[in-house]
Design an enzyme around this catalytic site. Structure first.
Site, PDB file in Angstrom:
ATOM      1  N   CYS A  67       0.844  -1.197   0.000  1.00 45.39           N
ATOM      2  CA  CYS A  67       0.000   0.000   0.000  1.00 45.39           C
ATOM      3  C   CYS A  67       0.881   1.249   0.000  1.00 45.39           C
ATOM      4  CB  CYS A  67      -0.896  -0.019   1.238  1.00 45.39           C
ATOM      5  SG  CYS A  67      -1.891   1.465   1.447  1.00 45.39           S
ATOM      6  N   CYS A 116      -7.364  -1.127   1.205  1.00 46.60           N
ATOM      7  CA  CYS A 116      -6.368  -1.651   2.137  1.00 46.60           C
ATOM      8  C   CYS A 116      -7.042  -1.862   3.496  1.00 46.60           C
ATOM      9  CB  CYS A 116      -5.228  -0.644   2.263  1.00 46.60           C
ATOM     10  SG  CYS A 116      -4.071  -1.007   3.585  1.00 46.60           S
ATOM     11  N   CYS A 119      -5.359   0.699   6.356  1.00 44.93           N
ATOM     12  CA  CYS A 119      -5.575   2.154   6.428  1.00 44.93           C
ATOM     13  C   CYS A 119      -6.871   2.586   5.740  1.00 44.93           C
ATOM     14  CB  CYS A 119      -4.392   2.911   5.824  1.00 44.93           C
ATOM     15  SG  CYS A 119      -4.287   2.788   4.032  1.00 44.93           S
ATOM     16  N   CYS A 139      -8.587  -5.097 -10.131  1.00 46.16           N
ATOM     17  CA  CYS A 139      -8.165  -4.025 -11.033  1.00 46.16           C
ATOM     18  C   CYS A 139      -7.757  -2.843 -10.149  1.00 46.16           C
ATOM     19  CB  CYS A 139      -9.350  -3.682 -11.934  1.00 46.16           C
ATOM     20  SG  CYS A 139      -8.958  -2.489 -13.194  1.00 46.16           S
TER      21      CYS A 139
HETATM   22 ZN   LIG Z   1      -2.874   0.993   3.476  1.00 43.40          ZN
END
Ligand SMILES: [Zn+2]
Length: 152
Positions: A67, A116, A119, A139
């Site tokens: 991320c 994610c 976060c 995607c």
């Molecule tokens: Zn994250």
């Protein structure tokens, strides 16, 4: 009576149920310090980069994708494939629990948004037209990801 009103405001506000909590919490101002304008727009405001403009869609090196906002491990190059869409595409995440999913009805379409799990940063969408073995196509926006070369 005053308390009842206050109670109703807190618990009956329709927008309050959309607020989900993630291990990493930052305000928009704090995110703007660690993300550039494009990254902020995609990760925090669910934007989409233009196809073929990111730098990871045709990357074929071995490594992992983390991320951009919080360095959480998201995808491995072993599950990446060329979908021809112009966005990095994967058939599964590195671990199911590292990714969150939510129904997205924006733009008059029914899609599954992926973010994610650490976060809450928006990554992209998952579609059911991917290759074997999962039949899924994650995607993902290049700007939401950071590539790390595999350590030997
Ligand atoms: Zn994250």
């Amino acid at each position: 009576m005053k308390y009842l009103v206050l109670f109703s405001i807190i618990f009956c506000n329709p927008s309050s149920k959309e607020i989900k909590s993630f291990p990493i919490q930052k305000t928009d101002a704090e995110w703007k310090k660690v993300l550039n304008e494009e990254e902020f727009k995609v990760l925090r405001k669910k934007g989409t980069e233009r196809a073929f403009t990111g730098d990871l869609h045709d990357k074929k090196e071995k490594g992992i994708y983390i991320c951009k906002a919080c360095n959480h491990k998201l995808f491995s190059s072993d599950t990446k494939f060329d979908s021809g869409t112009g966005w990095p595409s994967f058939f599964k995440p590195i671990k199911e629990e590292n990714i969150g999913k939510e129904s997205d009805f924006s733009f008059g379409m029914k899609r599954m948004e992926v973010h994610c799990a650490n976060c809450g940063g928006h990554l992209g969408h998952v579609f059911e037209d991917g290759p074997n073995p999962t039949g899924l196509r994650y995607c993902i926006n290049s700007v939401s990801l950071k590539f790390l070369t595999e350590q030997k």
